[in-house]
Design an enzyme around this catalytic site. Structure first.
Site, PDB file in Angstrom:
ATOM      1  N   GLU A   1       0.726  -1.315   0.111  1.00  0.00           N
ATOM      2  CA  GLU A   1       0.064   0.004   0.032  1.00  0.00           C
ATOM      3  C   GLU A   1       0.851   1.433   0.137  1.00  0.00           C
ATOM      4  O   GLU A   1       0.526   2.144  -0.693  1.00  0.00           O
ATOM      5  CB  GLU A   1      -0.834  -0.066   1.160  1.00  0.00           C
ATOM      6  CG  GLU A   1      -2.011  -0.770   1.261  1.00  0.00           C
ATOM      7  CD  GLU A   1      -1.460  -2.604   1.523  1.00  0.00           C
ATOM      8  OE1 GLU A   1      -2.372  -3.442   1.476  1.00  0.00           O
ATOM      9  OE2 GLU A   1      -0.330  -2.492   1.972  1.00  0.00           O
TER      10      GLU A   1
ATOM     11  N   GLU B   1      13.662  -2.564  -3.114  1.00  0.00           N
ATOM     12  CA  GLU B   1      14.306  -2.748  -4.346  1.00  0.00           C
ATOM     13  C   GLU B   1      13.541  -3.982  -5.323  1.00  0.00           C
ATOM     14  O   GLU B   1      14.137  -4.150  -6.512  1.00  0.00           O
ATOM     15  CB  GLU B   1      15.785  -3.136  -4.233  1.00  0.00           C
ATOM     16  CG  GLU B   1      16.521  -2.191  -3.293  1.00  0.00           C
ATOM     17  CD  GLU B   1      17.967  -2.844  -3.620  1.00  0.00           C
ATOM     18  OE1 GLU B   1      18.885  -1.842  -3.668  1.00  0.00           O
ATOM     19  OE2 GLU B   1      18.357  -3.831  -3.271  1.00  0.00           O
TER      20      GLU B   1
ATOM     21  N   LEU C   1       1.071  -5.325 -11.878  1.00  0.00           N
ATOM     22  CA  LEU C   1       1.347  -4.109 -12.628  1.00  0.00           C
ATOM     23  C   LEU C   1       2.958  -3.902 -12.729  1.00  0.00           C
ATOM     24  O   LEU C   1       3.407  -3.067 -13.740  1.00  0.00           O
ATOM     25  CB  LEU C   1       0.477  -3.045 -12.515  1.00  0.00           C
ATOM     26  CG  LEU C   1      -1.107  -3.297 -12.639  1.00  0.00           C
ATOM     27  CD1 LEU C   1      -1.980  -1.958 -11.978  1.00  0.00           C
ATOM     28  CD2 LEU C   1      -1.230  -3.501 -14.129  1.00  0.00           C
TER      29      LEU C   1
ATOM     30  N   ARG D   1       8.463 -12.280   0.304  1.00  0.00           N
ATOM     31  CA  ARG D   1       7.764 -11.021   0.495  1.00  0.00           C
ATOM     32  C   ARG D   1       8.089 -10.422   1.929  1.00  0.00           C
ATOM     33  O   ARG D   1       7.800  -9.302   2.245  1.00  0.00           O
ATOM     34  CB  ARG D   1       6.026 -11.546   0.696  1.00  0.00           C
ATOM     35  CG  ARG D   1       5.160 -10.366   1.053  1.00  0.00           C
ATOM     36  CD  ARG D   1       4.881  -9.438   0.045  1.00  0.00           C
ATOM     37  NE  ARG D   1       4.040  -8.605   0.280  1.00  0.00           N
ATOM     38  CZ  ARG D   1       3.682  -7.698  -0.576  1.00  0.00           C
ATOM     39  NH1 ARG D   1       4.460  -7.322  -1.684  1.00  0.00           N
ATOM     40  NH2 ARG D   1       2.671  -6.500   0.021  1.00  0.00           N
TER      41      ARG D   1
END
Length: 424
Positions: free
Chosen positions: A59, A309, A335, A267
């Site tokens: 977010e 990064e 995206l 993650r």
């Protein structure tokens, strides 16, 4: 009454919440710092301006173009960005440095949210995506602070979850001043949960307005140049249960492309060491980003054990697998690789990005795979047929460009709640 019961239960559970925080601090020491901010004390809070809340890393990255535009449009107003996680906090500081105030959002108890709002005295509160808390919204309403839900998204699964506690959440949704929602399908779900039609606009996703910075592209080119002429594929934002499948796939890729390099980016940073051991135990030669060492020709896995990064790592790759999709997490931001023209692979669990992933799949930019064998097969196919890979990547880039403009629509909407907003 439901919110009162919610607050009472939350208060009674607070010792358990603190114990959970201690456990997380044991696994990731960053959680042990800045505890006072969880109780609306301390932090770099700048009053009288714009408050943006972004729960964590994803977010924060999504909010970055909006925050930069707000700083440009309203140079006279301070901006404070709150989050919930140390990784989100690190990302915010990396993105903005001292240009914005920053603190953790306190626990969702009325007196804590009230204390933060009194300190902030914001003109508007902008909450990213779906990070809604009943007391946060209620206390903003009490203080007459407009609440905007920006880049709002709501999967079918999340909508079903909210519907189960509708007595608690319907007043919260009804109290929102404006919802800038990504798609018409999600708008219908918000409507069913109580958001008034007049308070909602389908703006599209500001994630389409992503544009890699020249610095990021230059860093990626420099890093990739150090690796020599070898095929590179990335497995990004992976979760527990996926790394094993990715490594099995990479073993198969190496049979067809012996010099291939896998860029593996977990993650969550608390998993970096475990994933490094997992790859080494599987017999791979591993180089970690934190070692600041150039992979040798014999190294097979490059572990992206750094924060902030990911876009650069995508820029180093020929093919991208987006994690959180081979396990039931719901996928991550497709995206980012699409904006860089990479062909994309995803597992079947895409419910957090259903519409975006379907757009990319329909354009031929994304291929769904269901496990290690299919993942390896598609990676090898694209490596052996680079024209097809380039065509898929170009299709994804075209989708991103065709859907841009949501950021401008969002800024226009936010401007209605900001004193002295420029007229567009």
């Amino acid at each position: 009454m439901p919110r009162l019961l919610y607050s009472l239960i939350f208060t009674l559970c607070l010792p358990l919440v603190v114990l959970r925080l201690l456990y997380r601090a044991w696994r990731a020491p960053a959680y042990a710092r800045r505890w006072s901010e969880r109780f609306a004390l301390g932090g770099d809070v700048r009053s009288g301006g714009i408050w943006v809340h972004a729960v964590s890393v994803g977010e924060s990255i999504a909010a970055a173009p909006m925050v930069r535009a707000l700083l440009e449009r309203y140079p006279q107003l301070p901006v404070t960005v709150t989050c919930m996680t140390p990784t989100g906090s690190e990302q915010i500081r990396k993105l903005f440095g001292g240009r914005v105030g920053h603190a953790y959002l306190p626990y969702d108890l009325p007196w804590l949210q009230r204390r933060l709002i009194r300190r902030l005295q914001p003109q508007v509160a902008i909450i990213m995506e779906t990070e809604l808390w009943p007391n946060l919204v209620a206390e903003c309403k009490r203080a007459r602070v407009p609440v905007v839900l920006a880049n709002a998204r709501l999967s079918e699964r999340s909508a079903r979850g909210y519907a189960r506690v509708s007595a608690l959440v319907q007043p919260m949704f009804a109290a929102l001043d404006w919802v800038a929602v990504q798609t018409h399908a999600e708008a219908a779900r918000f409507r069913e949960l109580g958001v008034p039609e007049a308070a909602m606009t389908v703006t599209g996703s500001i994630k389409f307005d992503l544009e890699p910075t020249p610095e990021t592209l230059a860093q990626a080119a420099e890093l990739r140049g150090q690796w020599g002429l070898r095929p590179v594929w990335i497995a990004a934002s992976t979760h527990a249960g996926e790394d094993e499948q990715v490594l099995v796939a990479h073993r198969q890729v190496l049979v067809a492309q012996p010099d291939a390099l896998l860029v593996l980016v977990p993650r969550h940073p608390e998993r970096f060491d475990n994933v490094a051991r997992l790859a080494q135990d599987a017999g791979f030669s591993v180089v970690r980003r934190s070692e600041q060492r150039v992979p040798a020709a014999t190294d097979q896995v490059f572990l992206g054990d750094s924060m902030g990064e990911l876009m650069m790592f995508y820029g180093c790759a020929d093919i991208a697998f987006v994690g959180g999709s081979l396990v039931a997490t719901g996928g991550h931001n497709y995206l980012e690789p699409a904006a860089l023209g990479l062909p994309i692979l995803s597992g079947p669990h895409r419910f957090n990005f259903t519409e975006i992933s379907e757009l990319l799949e329909g354009a031929g930019a994304l291929v769904e795979i269901d496990g290690a064998d299919a993942l390896a097969g598609q990676v090898v196919l694209w490596l052996e047929q680079p024209d097809r890979a380039r065509s898929a990547g170009a299709a994804g880039q075209a989708v991103v460009q065709a859907n841009q403009g949501a950021l401008q629509r969002l800024l226009e909407g936010v401007g209605r709640f900001v004193a002295g907003a420029p007229k567009d």
